[in-house]
Enzyme design. Structure first.
Site, short mmCIF file in Angstrom:
data_model
loop_
_atom_site.label_atom_id
_atom_site.label_comp_id
_atom_site.label_asym_id
_atom_site.label_seq_id
_atom_site.Cartn_x
_atom_site.Cartn_y
_atom_site.Cartn_z
N ARG A 88 -37.03 45.08 22.88
CA ARG A 88 -36.22 45.31 23.55
C ARG A 88 -35.20 46.42 21.96
NH1 ARG A 88 -32.86 41.39 26.81
NH2 ARG A 88 -34.61 39.94 26.80
N LYS B 165 -27.07 38.62 34.18
CA LYS B 165 -28.71 39.26 34.08
C LYS B 165 -28.47 39.36 32.48
CE LYS B 165 -30.49 40.06 37.87
NZ LYS B 165 -29.98 38.77 38.68
N ASP B 166 -28.96 40.20 31.80
CA ASP B 166 -28.98 40.53 30.20
C ASP B 166 -28.40 41.28 29.93
OD1 ASP B 166 -29.64 40.60 27.53
OD2 ASP B 166 -31.73 39.35 28.33
N ARG B 167 -27.70 41.50 28.50
CA ARG B 167 -27.23 42.70 28.67
C ARG B 167 -27.94 43.53 27.82
NH1 ARG B 167 -22.55 41.95 22.98
NH2 ARG B 167 -22.00 44.35 22.83
#
Length: 389
Positions: free
Chosen positions: A4, A62-64
């Site tokens: 990320r 959902k993932d930020r």
């Protein structure tokens, strides 16, 4: 190893099982977001299109820190909607009969780039990717434990009757990502613990909008009763506290079970925010065939368990110094009983070649794609591939 470094390094696409038709009462949309929290995105849609948030259906959060695509449903009465902004897009798909609900999805497809890989790790990573066919333990990962500070679970402190510690965690513990104003408030409360009039004055002076903080501190100025102060905590937060501790106990039960069936020479331990995970490096085909059909229940107080679950649950609760009957003391929220698969098996695994990493000098990167059924964590698969080297 780095993940990320860019939002583009972590892409999540929801896999939904639905049937389009011409007569349904709901429009189905694809919602793509980049670096935005789920609830903020839903809130934005609500305000922008004047649709109450309760009317916007979705299957999961959902993932930020990712680029994510998921589905939402909105009643037809609000018309066909569309949105095309830099970090948030809404695209019409079709008509469905019923609104989307939490948990009603097949799973998610992940496209992930692992960065800062060393050349001497190539062979082991490639071997680990091949071994994904035997899956990985289906643990709850760190994302589940955002309410845990310094290894302390709020729900466990409540079971012990330690409400002062509960309130102290809530009013003084913070994460790096929290806003400066809130971190400053928590530092002030920690420094002036017990001086509730001063803390309330600080909240008013700094014009801090959090109703929870103000109401809890104000309650303590009247009466130094921490259990009463806790009543001002939002019920949704309380449910998260219960969920976090229940998930941790499930992880510990799974680890204990794996100790019984995985030979010592095949055990690998990997750290996470609440302790350690036990992974298996190699597994016999006969054992794998058995494990992939098994599940393990969550701990609740009103279920009669049988061995081996009963034995394992008893051992874990003894280690935690609590009894199963203690859960009946919780006067808020509810423990949810479910059976969770013991292992998670990635589907349709694809991988690229190791390439030069443009973000990390003299390092390499690799693409990894796979699908998981709902409830399983991609980060557990990443730990299986990249932490066992």
């Amino acid at each position: 190893m780095k993940f990320r470094q860019k939002h583009e390094d972590f892409i999540v696409n929801e896999i939904l099982e639905y049937e389009l038709n011409d007569y349904g009462n709901y429009f189905l949309y694809k919602l793509q977001k980049n670096g935005i929290e789920n609830l903020k995105a839903i809130s934005y849609l609500s305000k922008n299109f004047e649709v109450p948030t309760k009317e916007i259906g979705y299957c999961g959060l959902k993932d930020r820190h990712a680029i994510t695509t998921q589905y939402v449903s909105i009643p037809k009465e609000y018309g066909k909607l569309s949105l095309d902004e830099d970090n948030l897009k809404l695209e019409y798909v079709g008509t469905i009969e019923k609104p989307l609900k939490i948990g009603r999805l097949y799973g998610n497809r992940f496209e992930i780039i692992a960065r800062a890989v060393d050349k001497d790790e190539f062979l082991k990573i490639a071997d680990n990717i091949r071994n994904l066919s035997s899956g990985a333990p289906n643990y709850y990962d760190d994302q589940r434990f955002g309410s845990v500070f310094n290894g302390k679970f709020i729900a466990k402190e409540i079971l012990k009757g330690n409400y002062e510690e509960v309130v102290k965690i809530l009013l003084t513990s913070y994460t790096k990502s929290e806003k400066k104003q809130l971190k400053d408030l928590k530092r002030f409360i920690a420094k002036n613990w017990g001086n509730w009039d001063e803390c309330l004055e600080y909240i008013d002076k700094k014009q801090i909008r959090s109703k929870m903080f103000r109401n809890m501190v104000k309650s303590l100025t009247y009466e130094n009763d921490f259990k009463k102060a806790f009543k001002y905590v939002d019920n949704r937060l309380k449910e998260l506290f219960i969920s976090a501790y229940q998930s941790y106990l499930w992880n510990e039960c799974l680890k204990e079970f794996l100790k019984e069936v995985i030979p010592k020479e095949n055990r690998i331990y990997v750290d996470y925010s609440c302790g350690t995970f036990l992974f298996y490096e190699n597994i016999e085909e006969e054992l794998f065939d058995k494990l992939k059909e098994m599940d393990f229940p969550t701990i609740v107080s009103d279920v009669e368990y049988t061995d081996p679950e009963k034995r394992i649950i008893k051992a874990i609760l003894k280690k935690e110094r609590i009894k199963i009957s203690d859960f009946e003391k919780l006067d808020f929220g509810k423990l949810k009983y479910t059976k969770r698969p013991i292992i998670s098996i990635p589907e349709d695994v694809n991988t690229g070649k190791f390439k030069s990493d443009e973000l990390n000098s003299k390092k390499y990167k690799i693409d990894l794609e796979f699908s998981l059924k709902k409830g399983s964590y991609a980060t557990i698969i990443l730990k299986r591939v990249f932490n066992i080297l």
